[in-house]
Design an enzyme around this catalytic site. Structure first.
Site, PDB file in Angstrom:
ATOM      1  N   SER A   2      42.988  36.114 -42.923  1.00 38.45           N
ATOM      2  CA  SER A   2      43.653  36.177 -41.618  1.00 38.45           C
ATOM      3  C   SER A   2      43.209  35.166 -40.582  1.00 38.45           C
ATOM      4  O   SER A   2      43.800  35.111 -39.497  1.00 38.45           O
ATOM      5  CB  SER A   2      43.518  37.575 -41.032  1.00 38.45           C
ATOM      6  OG  SER A   2      44.434  38.421 -41.651  1.00 38.45           O
ATOM      7  N   LYS A   5      41.293  37.826 -30.328  1.00 45.15           N
ATOM      8  CA  LYS A   5      42.205  38.720 -31.052  1.00 45.15           C
ATOM      9  C   LYS A   5      42.031  40.153 -30.538  1.00 45.15           C
ATOM     10  O   LYS A   5      40.900  40.582 -30.261  1.00 45.15           O
ATOM     11  CB  LYS A   5      41.877  38.625 -32.544  1.00 45.15           C
ATOM     12  CG  LYS A   5      42.835  39.365 -33.464  1.00 45.15           C
ATOM     13  CD  LYS A   5      42.462  39.103 -34.931  1.00 45.15           C
ATOM     14  CE  LYS A   5      43.371  39.777 -35.923  1.00 45.15           C
ATOM     15  NZ  LYS A   5      42.999  39.515 -37.320  1.00 45.15           N
ATOM     16  N   SER A  11      46.675  37.764 -40.249  1.00 50.07           N
ATOM     17  CA  SER A  11      47.033  38.636 -39.149  1.00 50.07           C
ATOM     18  C   SER A  11      46.652  38.109 -37.777  1.00 50.07           C
ATOM     19  O   SER A  11      47.114  38.621 -36.770  1.00 50.07           O
ATOM     20  CB  SER A  11      46.356  39.994 -39.345  1.00 50.07           C
ATOM     21  OG  SER A  11      44.948  39.838 -39.306  1.00 50.07           O
TER      22      SER A  11
HETATM   23  N1  GLN Z   1      46.994  39.291 -45.211  1.00 49.81           N
HETATM   24  C1  GLN Z   1      45.918  40.082 -45.713  1.00 49.81           C
HETATM   25  C2  GLN Z   1      46.271  41.531 -45.574  1.00 49.81           C
HETATM   26  O1  GLN Z   1      47.340  41.813 -45.198  1.00 49.81           O
HETATM   27  C3  GLN Z   1      44.658  39.719 -45.005  1.00 49.81           C
HETATM   28  C4  GLN Z   1      44.483  40.381 -43.707  1.00 49.81           C
HETATM   29  C5  GLN Z   1      43.246  39.969 -42.979  1.00 49.81           C
HETATM   30  O2  GLN Z   1      42.541  39.060 -43.393  1.00 49.81           O
HETATM   31  N2  GLN Z   1      42.944  40.700 -41.924  1.00 49.81           N
HETATM   32  O3  GLN Z   1      45.510  42.389 -45.829  1.00 49.81           O
END
Ligand code: GLN
Length: 491
Positions: free
Chosen positions: A178, A79, A154
Site C-alpha cells: 500500500s 494517512k 490503500s
Molecule cells: N492491496 C493489499 C490489500 O488489499 C495491500 C493493502 C495494504 O498494504 N495495506 O490487502
C-alpha cells in the site's frame, strides 16, 4: 516559488538562505490544496489554522537562530489510519468517522519533534484494505496524472497528495504493497521499511505482523531523510527493533553502485505483466548494468504463492484486530437494537464496508477450528518458505529488482466488481511484507499515455542504507523525478 515541484531538500535550502519563510511555504500548500483538491480528493481533513500558527512559531525559532530539527518547517500529510492527537483519524470508515485520538502515533510524535507541520489527513481504502482507494467510505481519490484513473491503494490519498504538489512529504502504511503500489501509480518514491524499524504504535491495525509505516517523497534523498526522522526503537511497540539503527541514510547516498549484485527474478516477467512496464523495467536494468552493477536473472520459485498466503494471513489478523469495533467501547453505534447481540451485529453490519466484511469473513473462516490446519497453518508454512527463499537469495545478491505493479493505473470502477482481479495488483509487493524485508518503489518511466511506471528494489532486513544508495543512483541517472503531473488548466 513553484510549490508543486519543490523537494524537502530545496525547502530546507530556502529556509537557510531566507528565500522564503515557513509561513509562506505552508500557506502556499494550503492555498493549492484548497484550490485544487476538489479535483483530486486526497484530503479527508485539512488543518489550516493550526498549521499556519505552527508555521509562525517555527519562523520565530528560525529568527532566533534555533535548530528547528531534521524536518523543521516541512509540511506533511498523513494517512488517516495513523493516530493524530486532537485530529480526526477515521480510517476512511464509518466505524471511526468521528474518532479523535487522545494520543499521537509514535511516528507522528517523532515528526512533531523533528519540526514537521501537519497539513492534514489523507484518504485511503477503508482500514487499508484495497489497491485503489475506491474502498474509502468517504470518497474516491483520483490520480493526478489522469483524473479517470485510480491513484493506487490503500494509501492513495497520500500518494496523490504528494504527486499533486499538495505536500513535499506524506506518509502511508504498507501491509502488502500500500505504499509502493500507489507510489508507482502516482510517480512518487515510496518506501516500506524493514518490519520493526518504524514503530507501529498508533497505527490502526490491519494485519499486525505485516503493517509498516513509510514515506512518500519526490526524491530518494528526501525519502532517506524522512526515514531517519521516524525510525527507531519504541517501548510502546513490542515488535519494534531493539538494535542500533543507522544514524544517517543521507550520508553516502552518492556512493554509486559499481559492483552491486542485483538479482532479477524470472517469475516477475511472465505473462500478466503489462508490456510497457516490462519495457521500462528492462531499460532500467540496462542502465544499472551501464553503471557497473552485476545483474543476473534467477528464480524465486514461490513468488506466485505469496498472494494466497498474504490474503489468508492478513485477513486472519484483520478479523481479530477488527473485533474491537463492537459499538460498545468506541466508534459508531447502531440506533436499532433490543439486546447486546443485536447492538454488536447491527453496528458492524451498518458500519463496515463490503471489502472489510469480506476480509473479516474470510479471516474468521480460515481461523475456525475445522479449517485452521487446512488454511491458516498452511499459509504460515508458506510464510516460512518465503522468508527462507529471500534469505537464500540475499546470500547471492545485494538487491532484488522487480516491477512494482504488473499493471498501469487502471480506470476508476474498472476492477471494483472483481476482487480477485484487484488482489492481483499486489503480486510483486506482498511477498516483501511476508518476509519482513524492506523495499522501495521509484519512478522509472512513463507509458505512452503518460502514466507513471515504478520499479521495486528489495533489500535484506535492515539494509535500507544500501537500498537507498541503489535507488539514488538509478534516480540520478533516469531523472524521472523532474516530471510533475499537469492537469486541466495547468497544462
Ligand atoms: N492491496 C493489499 C490489500 O488489499 C495491500 C493493502 C495494504 O498494504 N495495506 O490487502
Amino acid at each position: 516559488m513553484r510549490i508543486e515541484g519543490i523537494t524537502i531538500d530545496e525547502i530546507q535550502k530556502g529556509y537557510k538562505e531566507k528565500s522564503f519563510t515557513v509561513k509562506e511555504v505552508v500557506k502556499a500548500y494550503i492555498d493549492r490544496i484548497k484550490e485544487r483538491d476538489g479535483e483530486i480528493n486526497a484530503f479527508i481533513t485539512l488543518r489550516e489554522e493550526e498549521a499556519l500558527s505552527e508555521a509562525e512559531k517555527m519562523d520565530e525559532r528560525l529568527k532566533d537562530g534555533e535548530d528547528i530539527g531534521l524536518l523543521g518547517g516541512i509540511p506533511v500529510a498523513i494517512k488517516d489510519n495513523i493516530c493524530t492527537r486532537g485530529i480526526k483519524t477515521s480510517c476512511a470508515s464509518k466505524v471511526l468517522e468521528d474518532f479523535i485520538p487522545p494520543y499521537d502515533a509514535t511516528v507522528v510524535k517523532k515528526l512533531r519533534e523533528a519540526g514537521a507541520i501537519i497539513l492534514g489527513k489523507t484518504n485511503m481504502d477503508e482500514f487499508a484494505m484495497g489497491s485503489s482507494t475506491e474502498n474509502s467510505a468517504l470518497m474516491v481519490t483520483k490520480n493526478p496524472w489522469d483524473l479517470n484513473k485510480v491513484p493506487g491503494g490503500s494509501s492513495g490519498g497520500s500518494a496523490a497528495a504528494l504527486s499533486a504538489g499538495f505536500a513535499p512529504l506524506t506518509f502511508g502504511s504498507d501491509t502488502g504493497g500500500s505504499i509502493r503500489q500507489p507510489a508507482a501509480f502516482c510517480g512518487a518514491v515510496g518506501l516500506k521499511p524493514t518490519y520493526g524499524l518504524v514503530s507501529r504504535f498508533g497505527l490502526i491495525a490491519f494485519a499486525s505482523s505485516l503493517d509498516q509505516i513509510g514515506p512518500f517523497t519526490k526524491t530518494v534523498k528526501d525519502c532517506a531523510l524522512s526515514l531517519q526522522a521516524i525510525q527507531g526503537n519504541d517501548p510502546l511497540d513490542s515488535t519494534s527493533f531493539q538494535g542500533e539503527v543507522t544514524k544517517s541514510y543521507v550520508d553516502g547516498l552518492e556512493k554509486g553502485i559499481k559492483g552491486l549484485r542485483v538479482g532479477v527474478p524470472r517469475e516477475c516477467f511472465k505473462e500478466g505483466l503489462n508490456s510497457e512496464i516490462r519495457e521500462s523495467v528492462e531499460k532500467t536494468i540496462e542502465v544499472l548494468k551501464e553503471m557497473g552493477a552485476i545483474v543476473e536473472e534467477f528464480s524465486l520459485p514461490i513468488m506466485d504463492s505469496g498472494l494466497s498466503a498474504y490474503y489468508i494471513i492478513s485477513s486472519a489478523e484483520a478479523s481479530s484486530n477488527l473485533a474491537r469495533y463492537d459499538g460498545i467501547r468506541y466508534g459508531y453505534r447502531t440506533k436499532e437494537f433490543q439486546d447486546i447481540e443485536e447492538l454488536i451485529v447491527n453496528t458492524r453490519t451498518e458500519a463496515f464496508g463490503k471489502e472489510v466484511k469480506r476480509r473479516i469473513m474470510l479471516g474468521t473462516y480460515v481461523l475456525s477450528s475445522g479449517y485452521y490446519d487446512a488454511y491458516y497453518n498452511k499459509a504460515m508454512l508458506l510464510r516460512k518458505k518465503i522468508r527462507n527463499m529471500f534469505k537464500d537469495a540475499f546470500e547471492s545478491y545485494d538487491i532484488i529488482l522487480t516491477p512494482t505493479s504488473p499493471v498501469l493505473p487502471f480506470n476508476i470502477g474498472e476492477k471494483t466488481e472483481d476482487p480477485l482481479e484487484m488482489y492481483l495488483a499486489d503480486i510483486y509487493t506482498v511477498n516483501i511484507n511476508i518476509a519482513g524485508v524492506p523495499a522501495i518503489s521509484i519512478p522509472c518511466g512513463f507509458s505512452k499515455d503518460k502514466l507513471p511506471i515504478g520499479v521495486q528494489l528489495i533489500g535484506d532486513h535492515f539494509t535500507e542504507k544500501k537500498l537507498l544508495q541503489s535507488a539514488y543512483s538509478i534516480e540520478q541517472e533516469l531523472k524521472i523525478f523532474k516530471n510533475i503531473p499537469q492537469w486541466k488548466e495547468e497544462a
